[in-house]
Design an enzyme around this catalytic site. Sequence first.
Site, PDB file in Angstrom:
ATOM      1  CG  MET A   1      22.062  13.398   4.636  1.00 49.80           C
ATOM      2  SD  MET A   1      23.278  14.499   3.865  1.00 49.80           S
ATOM      3  CE  MET A   1      22.375  15.077   2.433  1.00 49.80           C
TER       4      MET A   1
ATOM      5  CE  LYS B   1     -16.151  -7.068   4.078  1.00 51.23           C
ATOM      6  NZ  LYS B   1     -17.123  -7.775   3.318  1.00 51.23           N
TER       7      LYS B   1
ATOM      8  CG  PHE C   1      -9.672  -9.741  10.994  1.00 53.45           C
ATOM      9  CD1 PHE C   1      -8.414 -10.085  11.471  1.00 53.45           C
ATOM     10  CD2 PHE C   1      -9.896  -9.791   9.618  1.00 53.45           C
ATOM     11  CE1 PHE C   1      -7.406 -10.468  10.608  1.00 53.45           C
ATOM     12  CE2 PHE C   1      -8.894 -10.179   8.751  1.00 53.45           C
ATOM     13  CZ  PHE C   1      -7.638 -10.516   9.240  1.00 53.45           C
ATOM     14  CD  GLN C   2      -7.226  -7.348   7.367  1.00 53.58           C
ATOM     15  OE1 GLN C   2      -8.124  -7.152   6.551  1.00 53.58           O
ATOM     16  NE2 GLN C   2      -6.019  -7.780   7.037  1.00 53.58           N
TER      17      GLN C   2
ATOM     18  CD  GLU D   1      -1.797  -2.325   1.677  1.00 49.90           C
ATOM     19  OE1 GLU D   1      -0.612  -2.574   2.031  1.00 49.90           O
ATOM     20  OE2 GLU D   1      -2.719  -3.156   1.773  1.00 49.90           O
TER      21      GLU D   1
END
Lengths: 563, 166
Positions: A475, A161, A111-112, A49
């Site tokens: 760096m 959802k 969940f999630q 993602e």
Amino acid sequence: MLINGAQAVLESLKKEGVDVVFGYPGGAVLTLYDELYKMNFRHILTRHEQGAVHAADGYARATGKVGVVFATSGPGATNLVTGIATAAIDSVPLVCITGQVGNPYIGKDSFQEADVCGITTPITKHNYLVKDAKTLPRVIKEAFFIARTGRPGPVVIDVAKDVFDTKIEYEYPVKVRLKGYNGDYTGNAKEIDAAVEAIEQAKRPLVFVGGGVVGSDMANEIRAICERLAAPVTCTLLGLGSVSAGTKGFLGFAGMHGSYAANMAIMNADLLLCIGMRFSDRVTGKVSEFAPKAKIVHFEIDPAEVNKNVEVDLRVLGDLRWSLPILRKKLFARAKNFAAEFAPWLEEVTKMQAEHPFGYSEEGDVIKPAALIKKVSELCDDDTIAVTDVGQHQMWAAQFFDVKQPRHFLTSGGQGTMGYGLPAAMGAKVGCPKKRVVLFTGDGSIMMNCQEFATIADNDLDVKVVVVHNSILGMVGQWQRLFYSHHYSQSELKGKTDFVKLAEAMGVKGYRLTKKEELNTELPRILAEEGAALIDVIVPEEEDVLPMVPGGKRLDQMVLGGN
Amino acid sequence: MEKYLLAVLVDNKPGVLTHVSGLISRRAFNIESISAGYTEEPEVTRINIVVSVESENELEQVINQLSKLIDVIKIVNLSKAESIARELVMIKIRATKENRADIIDIVNVFRAKIVDVTKENVVIELTGQQHKIDALVEVLSEYKIIEIARTGAIALSRGPVPVKNM
């Protein structure tokens, strides 16, 4: 039209002119992806993602359009966080649509489940949790309006959802009605008069261009204004490309690793015209002694940026698309011969520029990073989009790549997000398929999001990836060398990773350059080849990015270098 | 540090308080109190913020940053306008047969009210300006204070013009 929430999302995207989405499916967005499948909506499946959100960011910066991202709930959405923060600080318009667990499950640690609005509030221009399908068309309309108007920024729409499955009577609103936001940033023209007056009075003016000029597509106005004034001009990292590299009076970018001439000009100017910039600490050096001799005029869309870091003398609040054309007209209407007035000053700074250009030592048979970037720059046409990751190579790219046009230098400025480059380059290529896209990255940065080589290969995206491979987090190493007694604590990358094989394993051609002459014998051929390629370029480890303004020092207290 | 009372009109939508409080914390602004409630318009919530700042410049930052929030409709600095500010406090205090009369005397002097009494305690309610409430709390600190709840200041401008039209 009776359709479900998922169809409503896609219909609305079409109405907003969206032609591609970057994303990754998952449980909470299954219905959305099912409709996407049925509608055959163009979608780039990234391998993470984070890759999707940076790709949408690169797409947005390169095209000026809003980048759109899909992700699922919980970890899908939290993986967007770095990319959203990157876009927010650099004012990039994104709309991220994330699935949330179903309404009955919200707040139950399902969940999630993650509180996406809570998490993204500090890093978005605005966000929404959509629990009622009927509000979806309005919310999407508002989200695009908010993302692209005013000072652009990311907007998150978190959708429960079950909303995707709920049938609604679909009608896309024509107008946005927001009580606290109308997107109109027309200012007060008297403020421009005051700015013109200040220019008339000035003897040593400096134009200082920020990312706002790129974001509002006002580079042409800036070029006309600079031509009229014949005054020196510098820019921030994100302002690169507003003025074409090589233009007379253009001093390169300013700040911590900016050019000697640009930083000295800031310290010696009597007028600073700061246009669409936010006075980041990377640009100001010691903020209390920034531009001590100058009257500062700030052209800015966001009132909260005025006097935030640097107190200014005059402000011109409003969209640059409103203020700059007026400024140009007013300057052209004046009889004054600005060029003659400013000529001694221009000569003074161009002399400094000639005496202290960005430089590096050519010694040895090794490939110097600066020489590599210069060579790539020479081999690229003016329409090439250069993308960078974050670190030493980023600064070398900013110093040595000749950016000729706005939206042709994409880099994570405010956040300094390592791992930005590869997905952003990919997004830029999706948005501008006819343009050449070259990424400069490091052996540190490339490993953050190297999974996107798979996406690049699968979608036949011709991105040339130049790995400035110095076997160290350059760096970090430079600071450790300068300020931490050469203690290379956890910054050395002398591992067994073979970047050529890594690219090849995912379907991208890989090459390795180790000798100086290969910049002439191999590099031109590789860059001219069709298709994506990784070019692993071995460079010395202990190379400093110079000049450098050490943290907390004034801009004229640079450590110089080069020849 | 100067204190200012800001009246902030916002959309009455879920998430608005998160946006406002999130902004205050991430910008490291000093907030003395914050309170929110319904208004004469059902779709508008009024948030009253007492902010403590070092300079006018910092106050400008607070107002400009808050104004950027999409759901903020309007902000008025009521400390600049002619206004009336009030705060409500409830103090639960241990009160025995021996000291109850003293406490009632204090309550009367402050024109506060006793709104609950048991054998062991009283609950005192007072509405007033912040300094008056501070004074009552100070006087009562001689007794055993069990707990205090304060609303933070709310304010209205004087005269007929509402904040939304200012």
